[in-house]
Structure formats: structure tokens, C-alpha cells
Design an enzyme around this catalytic site. Structure first.
Site, short mmCIF file in Angstrom:
data_model
loop_
_atom_site.label_atom_id
_atom_site.label_comp_id
_atom_site.label_asym_id
_atom_site.label_seq_id
_atom_site.Cartn_x
_atom_site.Cartn_y
_atom_site.Cartn_z
N ASN A 9 0.87 -1.17 0.00
CA ASN A 9 0.00 0.00 0.00
C ASN A 9 0.91 1.22 0.00
OD1 ASN A 9 -1.79 2.07 0.47
ND2 ASN A 9 -2.25 1.49 2.59
N LYS A 11 0.22 4.22 -0.40
CA LYS A 11 -0.42 5.46 0.12
C LYS A 11 -0.14 6.61 -0.85
CE LYS A 11 0.12 3.59 4.70
NZ LYS A 11 -0.08 3.80 6.11
N GLU A 97 -7.00 4.96 7.62
CA GLU A 97 -6.76 6.38 7.31
C GLU A 97 -7.97 6.98 6.61
OE1 GLU A 97 -3.01 5.82 5.30
OE2 GLU A 97 -2.08 5.31 7.21
N GLY A 173 2.31 2.52 10.52
CA GLY A 173 3.25 3.61 10.31
C GLY A 173 3.94 4.09 11.59
N SER A 212 3.28 -2.02 10.31
CA SER A 212 4.74 -2.05 10.48
C SER A 212 5.33 -3.43 10.24
CB SER A 212 5.14 -1.50 11.85
OG SER A 212 4.70 -0.15 11.99
#
Ligand code: PEP
Length: 254
Positions: A9, A11, A97, A173, A212
Site C-alpha cells: 500500500n 499510500k 486512514e 506507520g 509495520s
């Protein structure tokens, strides 16, 4: 054993040139993989690049979001059929998110999943608890509510063939990773929730861990019986790190 899926991902990261080198790096490094599915969910502007650079490789293309509507006057939105048109196979639905910053909830996420499937895309449904919820002992009730909210709207059969990603919000993250035992417990809970309604769907359902995951912790996490892959954020921006996680999946699947 379910074949692992390692999905990146990206982002909102990258540029045309960094996307190109990352895609090329992943394609060449993934050539030897035969027991692990690999996908990269890129920002919309790089879908075209992804479609051409991933062509002929085993790496699948994905997107990070789609519109709740099929098409029309929805300025700034992107439909499932547009994603499919660019060769996407996957789309992330309900990432934390998007829940947090864009007000997504079970109603909109369920609608997006329907649009994805209508367009021939496989949704990757994200669920996860915040640190406050975990510390209050609410992890299972939060995840159960997130899953039930989708089932109530689109039915248990909609889980046939999708992917779920368990992503503890506190691990995304942050560098903090759920321990393999913590992650396994939630994955088993999710599978049990689905199994209570449809055993065969639960049995084949891939439940990815996200939060993570890195080369250093991937093997231990992926070695858990109910962890069937990873949704990788930060580490997917380095071809070497991402491919090392794919290798961990490959070795466990061997
Ligand atoms: C994610 O956002 O899906 C994610 C897992 O991010 P990270 O790997 O950076 O924690």
C-alpha cells in the site's frame, strides 16, 4: 495452507520516476516467486504506469480506494470500472486512514465493496482497533462490529473470495508491531466470526496482517496459522524490503 498474499500500500507517496523504478524492481524481484501472490496498490495517477510495467508479470495491480457510485457526476471520484479498465485486480476498502480522515464507515465501505465486486475487483477489507480501544479491552468488540456492519449490509456471501486485512491502527506507520501472538489471536477471532456463519468461506478466507510489517518481523508474523499474508505500507516503498517480505511468505509456503 492458504497461499500467502503480500500486498503493498504505497499510500500517497512517490513520483512518476520513483514509481517506475519501484515497479520495475518489484517485477524483477518477484520473478522467482511461485507460492506467494504479490500485489501493489498504487496512487491513481500511477495506475497507467503500473498497468504497462506489470504486464506479463505475476505482480497484480491494485488501488487504494474507489467511489461508492458506479459513475456520473461525482467530481474527483474514481469508479471501480475505471480501476478495472487500468488492469487493477485489487482495491483496498475501509483503510483506517480513510475511516479517520474521510469519514468512511461501514455503510460506505460496504457500498464500495459491492462496486468493487461488480467491476471484477477483489476488495481488501481493512479492520482494526485504536490503541485506546485495545487498552480498554475492546479489540474484539470493535473488530466484530466492523465485520458485522458489513455482513448486515451485503451478506456473508460477499466475503467469499475477498481479502481481509487486520490492521491495528496503533501499529500503522508507527514502527510498533503487534506481536505474532496478538495478531494471531485477532486473526483467529475474525475467522471464527465468519465461520460461525459460513464455515467454507472462513476456511479459504485470506486474512492479511498490516501494521509495520518489515523484513525483520515478517517470517514470525506470517508463520502464524491464521495470518495469510501482509498489507505493507512503509516497507512497500523499498523494492528490497518489500521483496524480502515476499520471500518470507514464499519460504513459509514452500
Ligand atoms: C498500511 O497502512 O496499510 C500499513 C500497514 O502501513 P505500515 O506498514 O507503514 O504500518
Amino acid at each position: 495452507m492458504r497461499q500467502p498474499l503480500i500486498a503493498g500500500n504505497w499510500k500517497m507517496n512517490g513520483s512518476k520516476s520513483s514509481a517506475e523504478s519501484l515497479l520495475n524492481g518489484v517485477v524483477s524481484g518477484a520473478r522467482g516467486l511461485s507460492k506467494t501472490d504479490v500485489a501493489v496498490c498504487v496512487p491513481y495517477p500511477y495506475l497507467y504506469l503500473g498497468e504497462s510495467l506489470l504486464a506479463g508479470s505475476s505482480v497484480r495491480l491494485g488501488a487504494q480506494n474507489l467511489c461508492t457510485e458506479a459513475g456520473g457526476a461525482f467530481t474527483g471520484e474514481v469508479s471501480g470500472s475505471m480501476l478495472a479498465d487500468f488492469g487493477c485486480g485489487y482495491v483496498i476498502c475501509g483503510h483506517s486512514e480513510r475511516r479517520e480522515y474521510y469519514g468512511e464507515n461501514e455503510a460506505s465501505i460496504a457500498q464500495k465493496m459491492v462496486r468493487a465486486v461488480e467491476s471484477g475487483l477483489t476488495p481488501i477489507l481493512c479492520v482494526g482497533e485504536t490503541l485506546q480501544q485495545r487498552e480498554a479491552g475492546e479489540t474484539e468488540s470493535v473488530i466484530g462490529t466492523q465485520i458485522d456492519g458489513i455482513i448486515e449490509r451485503i451478506g456473508i456471501d460477499a466475503f467469499d473470495g475477498i481479502e481481509i486485512a487486520y490492521e491495528p491502527v496503533w501499529a500503522i506507520g508507527t514502527g510498533m508491531t503487534a506481536t505474532p501472538e496478538q495478531a494471531q489471536a485477532v486473526h483467529a477471532f475474525i475467522r471464527g466470526r465468519i465461520a460461525a456463519l459460513k464455515g467454507p468461506i472462513a476456511e479459504k478466507l485470506r486474512i492479511l496482517y498490516g501494521g509495520s510489517m518489515k523484513p525483520g518481523n515478517a517470517a514470525e508474523l506470517l508463520g502464524q496459522p491464521d495470518i495469510d499474508g501482509g498489507l505493507i505500507g512503509g516497507a512497500s516503498l523499498s523494492a528490497d524490503d518489500f521483496l524480502a517480505i515476499c520471500q518470507a511468505g514464499e519460504q513459509l509456503a514452500a
